[in-house]
Motif scaffolding. Sequence first.
Motif, PDB file in Angstrom:
ATOM      1  N   ALA A 554     -39.336 -10.687  16.180  1.00 26.79           N
ATOM      2  CA  ALA A 554     -39.902 -11.968  15.772  1.00 26.79           C
ATOM      3  C   ALA A 554     -39.560 -13.039  16.794  1.00 26.79           C
ATOM      4  O   ALA A 554     -38.559 -12.961  17.520  1.00 26.79           O
ATOM      5  N   ILE A 555     -40.449 -14.066  16.834  1.00 21.74           N
ATOM      6  CA  ILE A 555     -40.218 -15.281  17.614  1.00 21.74           C
ATOM      7  C   ILE A 555     -40.195 -16.411  16.593  1.00 21.74           C
ATOM      8  O   ILE A 555     -41.228 -16.767  16.021  1.00 21.74           O
ATOM      9  N   GLY A 556     -39.011 -16.916  16.332  1.00 20.35           N
ATOM     10  CA  GLY A 556     -38.876 -17.862  15.236  1.00 20.35           C
ATOM     11  C   GLY A 556     -39.141 -17.155  13.934  1.00 20.35           C
ATOM     12  O   GLY A 556     -38.538 -16.128  13.634  1.00 20.35           O
ATOM     13  N   SER A 557     -40.049 -17.672  13.141  1.00 22.93           N
ATOM     14  CA  SER A 557     -40.389 -17.046  11.860  1.00 22.93           C
ATOM     15  C   SER A 557     -41.631 -16.177  11.954  1.00 22.93           C
ATOM     16  O   SER A 557     -42.112 -15.684  10.928  1.00 22.93           O
ATOM     17  N   TYR A 558     -42.157 -15.972  13.161  1.00 24.01           N
ATOM     18  CA  TYR A 558     -43.404 -15.230  13.341  1.00 24.01           C
ATOM     19  C   TYR A 558     -43.106 -13.862  13.939  1.00 24.01           C
ATOM     20  O   TYR A 558     -42.382 -13.743  14.934  1.00 24.01           O
ATOM     21  N   THR A 559     -43.672 -12.810  13.320  1.00 22.23           N
ATOM     22  CA  THR A 559     -43.508 -11.457  13.835  1.00 22.23           C
ATOM     23  C   THR A 559     -44.349 -11.280  15.096  1.00 22.23           C
ATOM     24  O   THR A 559     -45.515 -11.704  15.163  1.00 22.23           O
ATOM     25  N   LEU A 560     -43.726 -10.674  16.084  1.00 21.14           N
ATOM     26  CA  LEU A 560     -44.436 -10.417  17.341  1.00 21.14           C
ATOM     27  C   LEU A 560     -45.460  -9.313  17.127  1.00 21.14           C
ATOM     28  O   LEU A 560     -45.114  -8.173  16.832  1.00 21.14           O
ATOM     29  N   THR A 561     -46.714  -9.668  17.281  1.00 23.70           N
ATOM     30  CA  THR A 561     -47.815  -8.717  17.170  1.00 23.70           C
ATOM     31  C   THR A 561     -48.748  -8.936  18.353  1.00 23.70           C
ATOM     32  O   THR A 561     -48.687  -9.977  19.025  1.00 23.70           O
ATOM     33  N   PRO A 562     -49.615  -8.002  18.646  1.00 26.19           N
ATOM     34  CA  PRO A 562     -50.588  -8.233  19.722  1.00 26.19           C
ATOM     35  C   PRO A 562     -51.423  -9.491  19.489  1.00 26.19           C
ATOM     36  O   PRO A 562     -51.755 -10.206  20.440  1.00 26.19           O
ATOM     37  N   GLN A 563     -51.749  -9.767  18.231  1.00 21.69           N
ATOM     38  CA  GLN A 563     -52.545 -10.961  17.938  1.00 21.69           C
ATOM     39  C   GLN A 563     -51.765 -12.235  18.264  1.00 21.69           C
ATOM     40  O   GLN A 563     -52.303 -13.173  18.869  1.00 21.69           O
ATOM     41  N   ALA A 608     -34.403  -9.687  16.120  1.00 20.05           N
ATOM     42  CA  ALA A 608     -34.597  -8.398  15.442  1.00 20.05           C
ATOM     43  C   ALA A 608     -34.289  -8.607  13.970  1.00 20.05           C
ATOM     44  O   ALA A 608     -33.150  -8.909  13.590  1.00 20.05           O
ATOM     45  N   ARG A 609     -35.308  -8.465  13.107  1.00 20.41           N
ATOM     46  CA  ARG A 609     -35.156  -8.682  11.671  1.00 20.41           C
ATOM     47  C   ARG A 609     -35.258  -7.358  10.930  1.00 20.41           C
ATOM     48  O   ARG A 609     -36.012  -6.467  11.325  1.00 20.41           O
ATOM     49  N   ALA A 611     -36.675  -4.894   8.581  1.00 16.82           N
ATOM     50  CA  ALA A 611     -38.084  -4.800   8.210  1.00 16.82           C
ATOM     51  C   ALA A 611     -38.319  -4.991   6.716  1.00 16.82           C
ATOM     52  O   ALA A 611     -39.415  -5.401   6.325  1.00 16.82           O
ATOM     53  N   LYS A 612     -37.299  -4.731   5.875  1.00 15.62           N
ATOM     54  CA  LYS A 612     -37.478  -4.870   4.434  1.00 15.62           C
ATOM     55  C   LYS A 612     -36.946  -6.195   3.912  1.00 15.62           C
ATOM     56  O   LYS A 612     -37.571  -6.851   3.094  1.00 15.62           O
ATOM     57  N   THR A 613     -35.759  -6.563   4.369  1.00 16.16           N
ATOM     58  CA  THR A 613     -35.142  -7.783   3.842  1.00 16.16           C
ATOM     59  C   THR A 613     -35.461  -9.015   4.672  1.00 16.16           C
ATOM     60  O   THR A 613     -35.220 -10.141   4.233  1.00 16.16           O
ATOM     61  N   LEU A 614     -35.983  -8.832   5.906  1.00 14.81           N
ATOM     62  CA  LEU A 614     -36.288  -9.912   6.835  1.00 14.81           C
ATOM     63  C   LEU A 614     -35.039 -10.682   7.272  1.00 14.81           C
ATOM     64  O   LEU A 614     -35.152 -11.774   7.833  1.00 14.81           O
ATOM     65  N   GLU A 615     -33.882 -10.101   7.043  1.00 17.76           N
ATOM     66  CA  GLU A 615     -32.662 -10.722   7.534  1.00 17.76           C
ATOM     67  C   GLU A 615     -32.545 -10.509   9.037  1.00 17.76           C
ATOM     68  O   GLU A 615     -32.834  -9.428   9.550  1.00 17.76           O
ATOM     69  N   ILE A 616     -32.101 -11.563   9.739  1.00 17.53           N
ATOM     70  CA  ILE A 616     -31.937 -11.470  11.197  1.00 17.53           C
ATOM     71  C   ILE A 616     -30.661 -10.693  11.482  1.00 17.53           C
ATOM     72  O   ILE A 616     -29.586 -11.057  11.017  1.00 17.53           O
ATOM     73  N   GLU A 617     -30.773  -9.608  12.246  1.00 17.13           N
ATOM     74  CA  GLU A 617     -29.628  -8.762  12.518  1.00 17.13           C
ATOM     75  C   GLU A 617     -29.270  -8.693  13.999  1.00 17.13           C
ATOM     76  O   GLU A 617     -28.210  -8.157  14.344  1.00 17.13           O
ATOM     77  N   GLN A 618     -30.119  -9.218  14.857  1.00 13.27           N
ATOM     78  CA  GLN A 618     -29.803  -9.220  16.279  1.00 13.27           C
ATOM     79  C   GLN A 618     -30.654 -10.270  16.980  1.00 13.27           C
ATOM     80  O   GLN A 618     -31.767 -10.569  16.551  1.00 13.27           O
ATOM     81  N   SER A 619     -30.092 -10.850  18.047  1.00 14.62           N
ATOM     82  CA  SER A 619     -30.813 -11.862  18.826  1.00 14.62           C
ATOM     83  C   SER A 619     -30.719 -11.520  20.301  1.00 14.62           C
ATOM     84  O   SER A 619     -29.650 -11.137  20.792  1.00 14.62           O
ATOM     85  N   SER A 620     -31.866 -11.636  20.994  1.00 13.00           N
ATOM     86  CA  SER A 620     -31.902 -11.469  22.447  1.00 13.00           C
ATOM     87  C   SER A 620     -32.480 -12.752  23.045  1.00 13.00           C
ATOM     88  O   SER A 620     -33.691 -13.008  22.948  1.00 13.00           O
ATOM     89  N   ALA A 621     -31.606 -13.583  23.613  1.00 11.40           N
ATOM     90  CA  ALA A 621     -32.028 -14.881  24.169  1.00 11.40           C
ATOM     91  C   ALA A 621     -31.746 -14.897  25.662  1.00 11.40           C
ATOM     92  O   ALA A 621     -30.734 -14.356  26.133  1.00 11.40           O
ATOM     93  N   LYS A 622     -32.653 -15.549  26.412  1.00 14.29           N
ATOM     94  CA  LYS A 622     -32.492 -15.689  27.868  1.00 14.29           C
ATOM     95  C   LYS A 622     -32.684 -17.152  28.248  1.00 14.29           C
ATOM     96  O   LYS A 622     -33.651 -17.794  27.848  1.00 14.29           O
TER      97      LYS A 622
END
Length: 801
Positions: A554-563, A608-609, A611-622
Amino acid sequence: MAFGFFSGELLLLCAVACALRDSKNTWQQSSRLPQVPTEVECKAHSLFLSVDIPASGREPRFEAIDATGAYPVTESYGAQCGYTYSVQPMLGRVDLRASYFSCHTGNQNDEVFTFMFGVFVMDESGKESFFNVSKTCSVPPLSPRVVTCEENYMEVSVRTDLPTAGSIKEDFSAALAVAQSSAVEAWQVMLQQEGQQSEVMSIEDAATLGYFIMVTPGRLVFRTTFGQRHASVKMVDGGAAEVIQATVFFRRNWMVVMVDLVAACSLDKGSFDGYRLHWRTPPVRTPLVVGPSLRREYIGMGVDGEVVDERAVKDRGYYVTVGEETVGSSISSAAGSGIRKHNVVRQMATPPVPRPPFSVNRESVRGYSVAVGKETVGSSFSSAAGTGIQKGVVTKHDVVRQMATPPVPRPPFSVNQTTLEERVFQVFLGNIPSDVELVSVELNGQEISVSTAAQMGYSITRVSEGKDTFAYIIRVPFDDQFVVKQYTSAGFEYSLEIKWTLNIRPQMEAYYHYSSVSALIVDALPPVFDSMCTDSGISFMKDHQQYDYLWDIAIGSYTLTPQLASERGYILTNDSTTLKLAVPLFTIGYVYEDITLQQFYGTFELLARNAKTLEIEQSSAKRCLFQTTELLVCSTEGVMSVVADITKVVPSADPARTTLLDINCRPQETDETTVLFSFGLNTCGTRFQIDQQYVTYENEIIFHEMYSTDSRPVITRDAAYRMTMRCIYPVRDTESLFVDRKFRAETPGIGQIKDPVKVPPQMLKPMQTVTKPSFWGSVARKPAEHARVGQWSAPLDKYAQ
């Protein structure tokens, strides 16, 4: 002198009772007391009467009733008269067994027997009430000789019409008539003890010593208690049998008739080896059997009044062995008969088991009680001295023994049947007796009833383990709300503590079992991206792993999808092995910091959230350093930052002479060509407008020109050029509009810059206030020079896209 001997032999037939032809007769209860749970049944050699112990806990008492009155059935009187009183604490009842030849029983031709008892029950207030119970039993013809070994007495009855010489039969019948009248003294009893001289006495004297003789329409009955001084104990292969040898004789004219009333009963109390109840008895041949000829007709076995055939014996787990010296029988404690009751014992664990907040371990234990009957039927051939006539006499031997196991531990056990591929905990709870039910489970401290668990989607099933034991299986997904999840250096660990609450029926006594399970997913760590700074933005890359499906990127609250990548201008590449994401600078999702005219930092974060609970479990920031050219940043904190080269359009413009709408707001930095402004959206004269979808904030960079006069140069406040800047935020993402002097938005705004426009001084007019119906909101009031709300230099519609 001729003697007629009536004798038989002891063989063991393992049985409780034969099926009776009339065991369903009704019984009556007086109206003086409400109905008390009572059971009455005709057995093979006695009447069975069972009464529940009342709530007071006081055991009922009985009185035998006949035409002459009522007689309390005490321990001593019961042994004399053929009554056995037995308390069944596991069932909460008392049992009374009455011999068909008991003292106060109506007897019709030794075929129909009538009983009446008074039952006295005491309530919790101490008041005693009574009710009557009557029963009539019709029994099959009895064997010529019946030896009964009850728990508190021995009894032998002999049929008096055995086939023999006619004169003997006639004289015996006449002797019986005499005995039933007044000539009791004509009868004598001889008591014999091995190795001792025989002792002869009258029937009255025998009764004072505890030997009771009675005459029925067709039988002679002898009864006595155990441990009499004329009894002897025989040891055979380690087993003991008590033998009492009594002979009743009388003189009739020239003939003496003798009736052998010998009884022999095993003294074995039974044993328990942890699985089976065992009982054995010696096959005593003498003095019950005269002569060597013996033919065993059958051996059967039963429990609690049910006689079964050989196939049923095997099917039910009964076991009978007939040896040279002993006859043995055993029954499995898991057999389907007998009485079982489970109780809970509480004992402290040593050493204490760390299971807070519980400090007591509880286990289920089982007591097993069996009333075992031994029934022997054999044929013996003996000679009638002086006549030379041999007749076969059938002897039936009944033995009633009530045996109980000590408390047998039946602790439940649990097995972890979890498979990592399913990602579901499966726990097996076994060794649950049939009278125990699961009522609730506690998952990591959250107690849920079985019915509620089913409604919540948990799978709890009950499966059979054997004849009288069951097991429960529970399934809980790794991602369940009650499962504890944590990261370790070895991988991703799931853990679950289960407290099982079980109730014993019918008393509904609770006991507990604890299960602790965990699962380690070595490769199931949230994805971490490799990242790299480029001149045009930031690039991310990761290799696919087995458990990637457990997380959303995800990017913020939005799931990364091709769209989403297409809409925002990201470059997404996802093949079978690698995921790559190129994020151009100034696309949505960047955070800009430390902006100067020369450089600034841009940070982009992938989440990285679960998939079921949508809890954030990992962050990759640059975070990358970029060179500053021109930019407009609309932050989530409500700060507009702009870097603009104003000489591209107005080469002669002096950056130092620029301001915002509030002329007191000057640039933070300038050089020969470029300006840097950074200001809050509720300062520097910023205006805003709201419609149904967007809130737009606008300010202007104003170019001030210098005019010369004859005396000195003059800077006019009439701007010749204006550069319009806008920050546009979605209304749904904006939490506050400066009501509390703070700005909060979920996502950065979209910035727009309009090229500088030259406005001749004579065309400058006061700005109009926009009064669209879609306009709403307010700003926090600053001093007067900053409160310029709702004024626009140009229509917004062409920019709010």
